[in-house]
Design an enzyme around this catalytic site. Structure first.
Site, PDB file in Angstrom:
ATOM      1  N   GLY A   1      -4.411  -4.457  -4.353  1.00  0.00           N
ATOM      2  CA  GLY A   1      -5.444  -3.478  -4.680  1.00  0.00           C
ATOM      3  C   GLY A   1      -4.796  -2.173  -5.066  1.00  0.00           C
ATOM      4  CG  HIS A   2      -2.584  -1.383  -8.132  1.00  0.00           C
ATOM      5  ND1 HIS A   2      -1.656  -1.306  -7.135  1.00  0.00           N
ATOM      6  CD2 HIS A   2      -2.078  -2.223  -9.047  1.00  0.00           C
ATOM      7  CE1 HIS A   2      -0.634  -2.079  -7.440  1.00  0.00           C
ATOM      8  NE2 HIS A   2      -0.870  -2.665  -8.592  1.00  0.00           N
TER       9      HIS A   2
ATOM     10  CG  ASP B   1      -1.698  -1.307   1.342  1.00  0.00           C
ATOM     11  OD1 ASP B   1      -2.266  -1.745   0.333  1.00  0.00           O
ATOM     12  OD2 ASP B   1      -1.686  -1.899   2.435  1.00  0.00           O
TER      13      ASP B   1
ATOM     14  CE  LYS C   1       2.993  -2.587  -4.698  1.00  0.00           C
ATOM     15  NZ  LYS C   1       2.556  -2.392  -3.311  1.00  0.00           N
TER      16      LYS C   1
ATOM     17  CD  GLN D   1       0.539  -9.044  -2.614  1.00  0.00           C
ATOM     18  OE1 GLN D   1       1.253  -9.733  -3.317  1.00  0.00           O
ATOM     19  NE2 GLN D   1      -0.717  -8.832  -2.918  1.00  0.00           N
TER      20      GLN D   1
HETATM   21  P1  IMP Z   1      -2.558 -13.055   1.781  1.00  0.00           P
HETATM   22  O1  IMP Z   1      -1.699 -12.443   0.722  1.00  0.00           O
HETATM   23  O2  IMP Z   1      -4.035 -12.838   1.558  1.00  0.00           O
HETATM   24  O3  IMP Z   1      -2.202 -14.493   2.050  1.00  0.00           O
HETATM   25  O4  IMP Z   1      -2.238 -12.293   3.169  1.00  0.00           O
HETATM   26  C1  IMP Z   1      -0.967 -12.410   3.801  1.00  0.00           C
HETATM   27  C2  IMP Z   1      -0.536 -11.077   4.401  1.00  0.00           C
HETATM   28  O5  IMP Z   1      -0.245 -10.153   3.353  1.00  0.00           O
HETATM   29  C3  IMP Z   1      -1.607 -10.391   5.265  1.00  0.00           C
HETATM   30  O6  IMP Z   1      -0.962  -9.706   6.321  1.00  0.00           O
HETATM   31  C4  IMP Z   1      -2.242  -9.391   4.306  1.00  0.00           C
HETATM   32  O7  IMP Z   1      -2.846  -8.323   4.987  1.00  0.00           O
HETATM   33  C5  IMP Z   1      -1.014  -8.962   3.530  1.00  0.00           C
HETATM   34  N1  IMP Z   1      -1.323  -8.460   2.186  1.00  0.00           N
HETATM   35  C6  IMP Z   1      -1.670  -9.174   1.103  1.00  0.00           C
HETATM   36  N2  IMP Z   1      -1.841  -8.364   0.041  1.00  0.00           N
HETATM   37  C7  IMP Z   1      -1.582  -7.123   0.459  1.00  0.00           C
HETATM   38  C8  IMP Z   1      -1.561  -5.848  -0.216  1.00  0.00           C
HETATM   39  O8  IMP Z   1      -1.782  -5.712  -1.431  1.00  0.00           O
HETATM   40  N3  IMP Z   1      -1.235  -4.789   0.579  1.00  0.00           N
HETATM   41  C9  IMP Z   1      -0.933  -4.916   1.892  1.00  0.00           C
HETATM   42  N4  IMP Z   1      -0.933  -6.070   2.537  1.00  0.00           N
HETATM   43  C10 IMP Z   1      -1.256  -7.175   1.830  1.00  0.00           C
END
Ligand code: IMP
Length: 427
Positions: A40-41, A13, A16, A223
């Site tokens: 999420g963008h 977040d 990007k 991420q």
């Molecule tokens: P998962 O990717 O759904 O397995 O989540 C694993 C961890 O990555 C969790 O702490 C999520 O909140 C974090 N996470 C996954 N995608 C994002 C993102 O796009 N931005 C911020 N945190 C993310």
């Protein structure tokens, strides 16, 4: 040929989407190489807001090739929904190319993501519950279903049958939930296959041919570094490789082909989900940053944890991704603060440590070493050149650059494309 990788340096977040969108204008091909619809963008184009979870942000530009690489996990229902959403807004998706080697998220992955989180109780990771982790688990267990399988009815049915037997047993015996019906899942997914078939190709070949033809390629990481499976705050990470090296594996291009790596740094720090966060602010300043920055998740709507900028985290991102430049975002969110703190090292059991610890036990106990700096307390979102930024803002950025040992390449002072200060050309 020029290939630029953009990654997040913190916990995601960082903004990007905006930087990628800005650079996408100059690129011929835009590539996603890992993650799925956990990302999420939010991109603002001519005052219109677009929320993308799976499609590369470059899709908003006419005539670009947008690649979803083999390292991405694809929920076909989400991909089709986003494609339909774009088409409804008059945005053409003809340039989309989806890797035939990408793995497919199935309904049992989503359910397993949920029940596994519940079973972790107070050890929960805080996942987005989109089935990302369970899909990568199957990929690594060598039982996953890839796009190429989905397009071949016979192969798909055989793999689905085998997987459903195992997953239904797991869901019933271990988690006490209902299983899934083979026939309805088969019908649902074969319909997705028909819609996606025209877009599915060998994307490694597409990219290598584009490079040979001298095109400009932009790789957009989802991420961020601290969520990387190997280099992040394990186990509070995602199941893929957001760091720059992930682009090679997740897109099928060699490291010799990458010309520049840019790390996106939010001017403060945020984190969603669980896990240690040394510079977290659990006070009124944290709340102010959250409200000024509208720090609520694009994908899940969860309030993000907010804190001071941590230069130890940024320097670490520089190491693991070989960053050439930082793109610093959301500087304007700090405009009102009278003083700022920059974390330049950690203190653990009375000793200074400069490196980011691997042990979460240590990370949980470190004390940030702060340098306190005066704020600028004037608006910056109208500023278009680095020299025009308030002196205290430049001092803050330059101190970050010195501690993290990475040059400043871009400074962003608002969500719009025009609110982007460029110090160096990226392509
Ligand atoms: P998962 O990717 O759904 O397995 O989540 C694993 C961890 O990555 C969790 O702490 C999520 O909140 C974090 N996470 C996954 N995608 C994002 C993102 O796009 N931005 C911020 N945190 C993310």
């Amino acid at each position: 040929m020029s290939a630029v990788v953009v990654i997040g340096t913190q916990w995601g977040d960082e903004g990007k989407g905006k930087i990628v969108d800005y650079l996408a204008e100059q690129a011929d091909v835009i590539v996603r190489y890992q993650g799925g619809n956990n990302a999420g963008h939010t991109v603002v184009v001519n005052g219109s807001e677009f929320k993308l979870h799976l499609l590369p942000s470059g899709i908003l530009y006419k005539g670009k090739t947008c690649v979803v690489g083999n390292g991405v996990v694809i929920d076909p229902a989400v991909m089709i929904k986003e494609m339909n959403g774009m088409e409804e807004k008059g945005i053409d998706t003809a340039g989309l190319r989806v890797s035939n080697r990408a793995h497919v998220i199935m309904p049992y992955h989503r359910l397993l993501d949920e029940v596994e989180e519940i079973s972790r109780a107070d050890q929960k990771i805080g996942t987005t519950k989109r089935g990302i982790g369970p899909c990568y688990m199957d990929k690594n267990a060598r039982s996953g279903i890839r796009m190429v399988d989905l397009l071949d009815e016979e192969e798909f049915c055989a793999k689905l049958k085998r997987n459903l037997e195992a997953k239904n047993h797991l869901l019933k015996a271990v988690y006490g939930t209902n299983g899934f019906d083979f026939e309805s899942m088969k019908q649902e997914y074969l319909a997705y296959a028909d819609k996606l078939r025209p877009y599915v190709v060998d994307t490694s070949a597409v990219l290598n041919e584009s490079m040979k033809a001298g095109q400009k390629i932009l790789f957009e990481g989802a991420q961020a570094t601290q969520l990387d499976l190997d280099h992040g705050t394990y186990p509070y990470v995602t199941s893929s490789h957001p760091i720059a090296g992930g682009a090679c594996i997740g897109a099928g291009v060699g490291p010799t082909k990458i010309s520049k790596v840019i790390g996106v740094v939010k001017a403060y720090t945020t984190r969603v989900g669980e896990g240690p966060f040394p510079t977290e602010l659990l006070d009124a300043t944290g709340d102010l940053i959250r409200e000024e920055g509208h720090e609520y998740g694009t994908t899940t709507g969860r309030p993000r944890r907010c804190g001071w900028l941590d230069a130890v985290v940024v320097r670490y991102a520089g190491y693991v991704s070989g960053l050439d430049y930082m793109a610093i975002t959301r500087l304007d969110i700090l405009d009102k603060l009278p003083t700022l703190k920059l974390c330049v090292a950690y203190k653990y059991k009375g000793e200074i440590i400069n490196e980011f610890p691997a042990s979460l036990k240590v990370l949980d106990q470190v004390e940030p070493v702060y340098e306190e700096m005066p704020g600028w307390q004037e608006p910056t979102s109208h500023i278009r050149s680095y020299e025009e930024l308030p002196l205290n803002a430049r001092r803050y950025l330059e101190r970050l650059s010195a501690v993290a040992d990475i040059a400043i390449g871009i400074v962003s002072v608002g969500p719009g494309r025009e609110q982007t200060i460029i110090l160096h050309d990226m392509f």
